[in-house]
Design a protein around this motif. Sequence first.
Motif, short mmCIF file in Angstrom:
data_model
loop_
_atom_site.label_atom_id
_atom_site.label_comp_id
_atom_site.label_asym_id
_atom_site.label_seq_id
_atom_site.Cartn_x
_atom_site.Cartn_y
_atom_site.Cartn_z
N LEU A 52 15.05 48.54 71.96
CA LEU A 52 13.64 48.20 71.81
C LEU A 52 13.51 46.69 71.70
O LEU A 52 14.05 46.07 70.77
CB LEU A 52 13.08 48.87 70.55
N SER A 104 11.38 48.98 76.04
CA SER A 104 12.82 49.00 75.77
C SER A 104 13.57 48.67 77.06
O SER A 104 13.06 48.89 78.17
CB SER A 104 13.26 50.38 75.25
N ALA A 138 11.22 53.16 72.18
CA ALA A 138 9.88 52.78 72.63
C ALA A 138 8.92 53.97 72.54
O ALA A 138 7.75 53.81 72.19
CB ALA A 138 9.93 52.25 74.06
N GLU A 187 10.33 44.63 72.53
CA GLU A 187 9.06 44.00 72.21
C GLU A 187 7.92 45.00 72.26
O GLU A 187 8.07 46.15 72.69
CB GLU A 187 8.75 42.85 73.16
N ALA A 188 6.77 44.53 71.82
CA ALA A 188 5.52 45.26 71.99
C ALA A 188 4.50 44.27 72.52
O ALA A 188 4.64 43.05 72.36
CB ALA A 188 5.05 45.87 70.67
N PRO A 220 8.05 44.47 67.82
CA PRO A 220 7.98 45.92 67.99
C PRO A 220 7.72 46.70 66.72
O PRO A 220 7.36 47.87 66.77
CB PRO A 220 9.34 46.29 68.59
N ARG A 270 8.17 54.41 68.68
CA ARG A 270 7.27 53.40 68.13
C ARG A 270 5.87 53.49 68.71
O ARG A 270 4.89 53.14 68.04
CB ARG A 270 7.85 52.00 68.38
N ALA A 271 5.73 53.97 69.94
CA ALA A 271 4.42 54.13 70.55
C ALA A 271 3.70 55.38 70.06
O ALA A 271 2.56 55.65 70.46
CB ALA A 271 4.54 54.16 72.07
N ALA A 321 4.67 53.62 76.51
CA ALA A 321 6.08 53.30 76.31
C ALA A 321 6.68 53.00 77.68
O ALA A 321 6.60 53.84 78.58
CB ALA A 321 6.83 54.46 75.66
N TRP A 344 4.96 49.53 73.99
CA TRP A 344 6.30 49.22 73.46
C TRP A 344 7.29 49.28 74.62
O TRP A 344 7.19 50.18 75.48
CB TRP A 344 6.69 50.20 72.37
#
Length: 395
Positions: free
Chosen positions: A232, A227, A284, A234-235, A210, A287-288, A249, A225
């Motif tokens: 969180l 959750s 998520a 993984e990606a 991630p 991070r996205a 996300a 991404w």
Amino acid sequence: MDLDQLAALRTPEGSAALATAAGLAGGDPLAAASALRATGVPPALAAASLTQAELRHRAVGKFGPAAAGMFLTRAGLEQATRRVVADRRAARLYAAGVRTLADLGCGLGADALAAARAGIRVYGVEADPVTAAMAAANATAAGLAERFTVECGDATSFDVSRVDGVFCDPARRRAGTGRRIFDPRAYSPPWDFVTGLAERVPHTVVKVAPGLDHALIPTGAEAEWVSVDGDLVEAALWCGELAEVPRRATLHDSHGGRHQLTGSGAAEAPVGPPRRYLYDPDPAVVRAHLVAELADELDATLGDPSIAYLYADRPSRTPYARCLEITDVLPFSLKRLRALLRERRVGRVEILKRGSALTPEQLRRDLRLAGDAAASLVLTRVAGAPTVLIGRPVD
């Protein structure tokens, strides 16, 4: 664990030892080993059984009841996909028309098993002989050995022309040491091979850490991404015909709910002063790079262009962020904050932080709290200045 130990665990004697070990898992390991050996189980088999029982106990959170029959390694369990995520990915692959799938670097088989359950024929490739044998054993235990077969070998040599889809989960830990690999270019299989799969197979999915740098996302790929209950996990990169949007996300919850926010990942949210309600977006979403899309949905603004806290005048129900009602916005001063909390008899605080160098544990000690009231503290920056916000959660 080696191949001989795995074979021993799959005998009737091994199955009996595993069943006994399951009842001892979670207790004192020395007492458990002694109790198991007292039943006549040889020391080596007892140790292997107890290790598996402990790993299975830990794996319930990822795999549910199915964990009770799986064969696991510590490193494999840490990298394995949670069942709710793997099932959803398999369903998306099946809906896209994938009927045969190569799982390159299949590990213990979590994703391959999900794809097989969805009706996809899966060919797994795994470089480590013990892990490959465990994946095959897991397929048998799940009753999916006809849909998921495993070969031990080099993922880069698999003939992908045999399948209409590829899933690749590169190893993100160093062999022998178990240390995390943070640079995708050091993954195994190599990053160039992994990203080149999309040019060879029109349905390609790559699971990545991630923390992936957006600059490494291949042109035209969808980056997602994921959750689970706010964690969180993984990606993934959806390539070729599977790419639907630039960024996504996906949020799963323990009640079976799933929510998805999509967007360009390049939009910027407006900036303004703090307002009555603060939203702490799901990791998520952060991070996205979809905070701007969430801000638009909530009619909210950022207090600082580099900090992913959103502020709004009204509370809105959203699965994508937690909401706090803010009562005080103060320039950070330990002395002033301590006096204010003492005046309000606050004895319990939760501490959230973004953009602050302060350590919540040390701050909690320095505040010397006393009282029966509770509060939420948010350590952040507003227009570049260190700031603390005091508030309470909104249901």
